[in-house]
Motif scaffolding. Structure first.
Motif, mmCIF file in Angstrom:
data_model
loop_
_atom_site.group_PDB
_atom_site.id
_atom_site.type_symbol
_atom_site.label_atom_id
_atom_site.label_comp_id
_atom_site.label_asym_id
_atom_site.label_seq_id
_atom_site.Cartn_x
_atom_site.Cartn_y
_atom_site.Cartn_z
ATOM 1 N N MET A 140 -0.563 -2.181 -9.439
ATOM 2 C CA MET A 140 -0.505 -2.314 -7.991
ATOM 3 C C MET A 140 -1.749 -2.944 -7.389
ATOM 4 O O MET A 140 -1.639 -3.708 -6.419
ATOM 5 N N ILE A 141 -2.920 -2.660 -7.914
ATOM 6 C CA ILE A 141 -4.145 -3.227 -7.316
ATOM 7 C C ILE A 141 -4.168 -4.754 -7.447
ATOM 8 O O ILE A 141 -4.412 -5.451 -6.442
ATOM 9 N N PRO A 142 -3.892 -5.348 -8.630
ATOM 10 C CA PRO A 142 -3.809 -6.809 -8.700
ATOM 11 C C PRO A 142 -2.715 -7.383 -7.795
ATOM 12 O O PRO A 142 -2.883 -8.452 -7.202
ATOM 13 N N GLU A 143 -1.580 -6.668 -7.706
ATOM 14 C CA GLU A 143 -0.485 -7.135 -6.855
ATOM 15 C C GLU A 143 -0.904 -7.132 -5.385
ATOM 16 O O GLU A 143 -0.585 -8.063 -4.631
ATOM 17 N N MET A 144 -1.630 -6.100 -4.956
ATOM 18 C CA MET A 144 -2.116 -6.035 -3.583
ATOM 19 C C MET A 144 -3.132 -7.144 -3.315
ATOM 20 O O MET A 144 -3.117 -7.767 -2.244
ATOM 21 N N LYS A 145 -4.007 -7.393 -4.282
ATOM 22 C CA LYS A 145 -4.989 -8.481 -4.127
ATOM 23 C C LYS A 145 -4.289 -9.827 -3.979
ATOM 24 O O LYS A 145 -4.703 -10.680 -3.190
ATOM 25 N N LYS A 146 -3.229 -10.020 -4.737
ATOM 26 C CA LYS A 146 -2.480 -11.277 -4.701
ATOM 27 C C LYS A 146 -1.891 -11.526 -3.308
ATOM 28 O O LYS A 146 -1.715 -12.678 -2.885
ATOM 29 N N HIS A 147 -1.587 -10.442 -2.583
ATOM 30 C CA HIS A 147 -0.982 -10.577 -1.252
ATOM 31 C C HIS A 147 -2.005 -10.406 -0.123
ATOM 32 O O HIS A 147 -1.632 -10.145 1.024
ATOM 33 N N GLY A 148 -3.283 -10.521 -0.442
ATOM 34 C CA GLY A 148 -4.301 -10.560 0.598
ATOM 35 C C GLY A 148 -5.054 -9.272 0.849
ATOM 36 O O GLY A 148 -6.006 -9.247 1.632
ATOM 37 N N TYR A 149 -4.637 -8.169 0.230
ATOM 38 C CA TYR A 149 -5.374 -6.914 0.390
ATOM 39 C C TYR A 149 -6.690 -7.003 -0.380
ATOM 40 O O TYR A 149 -6.763 -7.659 -1.420
ATOM 41 N N ALA A 178 0.838 -1.206 0.000
ATOM 42 C CA ALA A 178 0.000 0.000 0.000
ATOM 43 C C ALA A 178 0.872 1.253 0.000
ATOM 44 O O ALA A 178 0.565 2.234 -0.689
ATOM 45 N N LEU A 179 1.976 1.206 0.758
ATOM 46 C CA LEU A 179 2.897 2.346 0.778
ATOM 47 C C LEU A 179 3.541 2.543 -0.591
ATOM 48 O O LEU A 179 3.708 3.673 -1.052
ATOM 49 N N VAL A 180 3.899 1.447 -1.223
ATOM 50 C CA VAL A 180 4.474 1.514 -2.578
ATOM 51 C C VAL A 180 3.460 2.122 -3.542
ATOM 52 O O VAL A 180 3.809 2.927 -4.418
ATOM 53 N N ASN A 181 2.202 1.737 -3.377
ATOM 54 C CA ASN A 181 1.129 2.285 -4.217
ATOM 55 C C ASN A 181 1.076 3.812 -4.079
ATOM 56 O O ASN A 181 1.042 4.546 -5.071
ATOM 57 N N VAL A 182 1.097 4.285 -2.821
ATOM 58 C CA VAL A 182 1.021 5.731 -2.576
ATOM 59 C C VAL A 182 2.238 6.436 -3.163
ATOM 60 O O VAL A 182 2.112 7.438 -3.887
ATOM 61 N N MET A 183 3.445 5.935 -2.865
ATOM 62 C CA MET A 183 4.653 6.597 -3.356
ATOM 63 C C MET A 183 4.724 6.575 -4.881
ATOM 64 O O MET A 183 5.119 7.572 -5.495
ATOM 65 N N SER A 184 4.314 5.467 -5.487
ATOM 66 C CA SER A 184 4.342 5.374 -6.950
ATOM 67 C C SER A 184 3.395 6.385 -7.580
ATOM 68 O O SER A 184 3.730 7.025 -8.584
ATOM 69 N N CYS A 185 2.202 6.528 -6.978
ATOM 70 C CA CYS A 185 1.248 7.524 -7.489
ATOM 71 C C CYS A 185 1.794 8.935 -7.334
ATOM 72 O O CYS A 185 1.625 9.780 -8.221
#
Length: 433
Positions: free
Chosen positions: A126-135, A98-105
């Motif tokens: 990032m959204i598919p990657e976050m889903k893959k890790h349980g988010y 999630a932090l990577v998502n924010v910084m990347s944006c």
């Protein structure tokens, strides 16, 4: 309230709720209101003249350049490298993805100047990657949408250029520099929420990358990040104007995406140019229609009437500025940023200045305020893009958005009542006294 203002507001919102495009809503509402004062033919001619005059500005030439550079960056592999850089820096912290998502944006928004582009480019990975890790998909979409709005504050930002014109000539360079601290503050506030959310829901922590791999990822992203230094450094240093900076951004993005990264081939360029022309045409039509409405408001002395009302309402700047913010939040939930800035800046800027707020601080406040509107229903364009990328629905995303709304509003209050947040950097670089 003046009958012209009532007709203008009623006709505008009727057209808006009928799902008429925003530029047509503004133009038709302005025409209907003006017909109350003059005949139809001169009314049409007057509006046409005001629309043409509204887009007759050298500063606006920067917008098509930044739109094109943003499209090239979105397709040119830059987003992927920024994500990998962010992953190397903060990916192993609690809520790392999630932090990577924010910084990347934040990084991509700072380079492209577009919240929608950042949502699409960063969110699609990032959204598919976050889903893959349980988010959850809803949390991923909420984080992406809210973080993408930082690109409205962190330069280069098209909306800050539009505000500079609407405010009567505030320095674009000063606005660009002023946006850095507020934009970073919003990003840090969102990161704090993401970490607490991840700890509460016990999301897994991503393994730390080996030092050599991390350094390679960071180095690979440096050419992309260097664009920020070229554009902003050149503007601050007086080497080139914002318009010239936009042209340089296009050339640099082309060299990077076509020549260095080789993610775009020359056969794809005509389609990108056409897309940039379409987007520019939409933006310019909105600017032209909003300029005509702003002229009508001025012609009927509505801004002066509203200013006098606010000045008699209270002598406490805390209350008046809070009321302005609340009004703009409601406006931002229904109207796109561009017309909102062009229409409401002439109305509220004199009031804010009367209570000691500088045009620079007010501009950052307005843009941050309306950025919240980009992720607020019913119109929030960035929110809908994020939902589409995450393949989720609007009503599901609202719950995880609530804490993000709260921290964005908290930063908005800081920007409103602490001038130093907006003015320290422009003053340091000698852009304001």
């Amino acid at each position: 309230m003046d009958i012209t203002a009532i007709v203008l507001l009623v006709s505008f919102f009727i057209l808006l709720f009928l799902n008429v495009p925003i530029s047509i809503c503004i133009g038709l509402a302005t025409l209907i209101s003006l017909i109350m004062h003059i005949d139809f033919t001169p009314a049409v001619m007057t509006i046409a003249q005001q629309m043409a005059g509204g887009i007759d500005s050298f500063a606006l030439l920067a917008i098509p350049f930044f739109i094109l550079s943003g499209l090239i960056m979105g397709q040119g592999g830059i987003a992927k490298r920024l994500i990998e850089c962010a992953m190397a820096l903060i990916g192993s912290l609690p809520g790392g993805l999630a932090l990577v998502n924010v910084m990347s944006c934040m990084l991509f928004g700072a380079i492209s100047g577009s919240a929608v582009a950042a949502t699409s480019a960063i969110g699609s990975f990032m959204i598919p990657e976050m889903k893959k890790h349980g988010y959850s998909a809803e949390f991923g979409a909420a984080v992406t949408a809210s973080a993408a709005t930082t690109g409205m504050l962190i330069p280069p930002s098209n909306i800050l250029i539009i505000y500079a014109i609407a405010s009567g000539g505030v320095s674009i360079a000063a606005l660009f520099v002023a946006g850095y601290l507020p934009g970073i503050l919003v990003g840090l506030a969102l990161m704090l929420v993401c970490s607490l959310y991840a700890i509460r829901h016990k999301y897994p922590v991503t393994a730390r990358l080996p030092l050599k791999v991390a350094l390679e990822k960071i180095v690979a992203a440096l050419p992309s990040l260097f664009l920020v230094f070229i554009v902003i450094g050149g503007i601050i240093g007086g080497i080139f104007t914002a318009t010239e900076a936009g042209a340089i951004a296009v050339l640099y993005a082309l060299v990077l995406s076509v020549g260095v990264y080789k993610e775009i081939n020359t056969q794809e360029l005509p389609a990108l140019l056409l897309k940039a022309c379409e987007t520019t045409a939409i933006v310019m039509l909105i600017i032209g229609a909003s300029s005509a409405m702003s002229w009508l408001l001025s012609y009927t002395h509505i801004p002066q009437t509203i200013s006098e009302f606010f000045l008699t309402l209270s002598e406490n700047p805390l209350i008046v500025l809070l009321l302005i913010n609340l009004i703009l939040i409601v406006v931002g939930a229904f109207i796109d940023m561009t017309p909102a800035v062009l229409i409401f800046t002439p109305i509220f800027l004199p009031v804010a200045m009367e209570f000691g707020m500088s045009p620079i601080q007010f501009g950052i406040m307005v843009v941050l305020n309306l950025s919240i509107g980009l992720v607020s229903p019913p119109v929030g364009s960035v929110l809908f893009v994020s939902c589409a990328v995450a393949k989720t629905s609007l009503h599901k995303i609202i719950k995880p958005m609530i804490p993000l709304y709260l921290v964005m509003f908290a930063v908005l209050m800081l920007v409103t009542y602490v001038p130093a947040i907006s003015e320290t950097l422009p003053r340091f670089f000698g852009l304001i006294n």
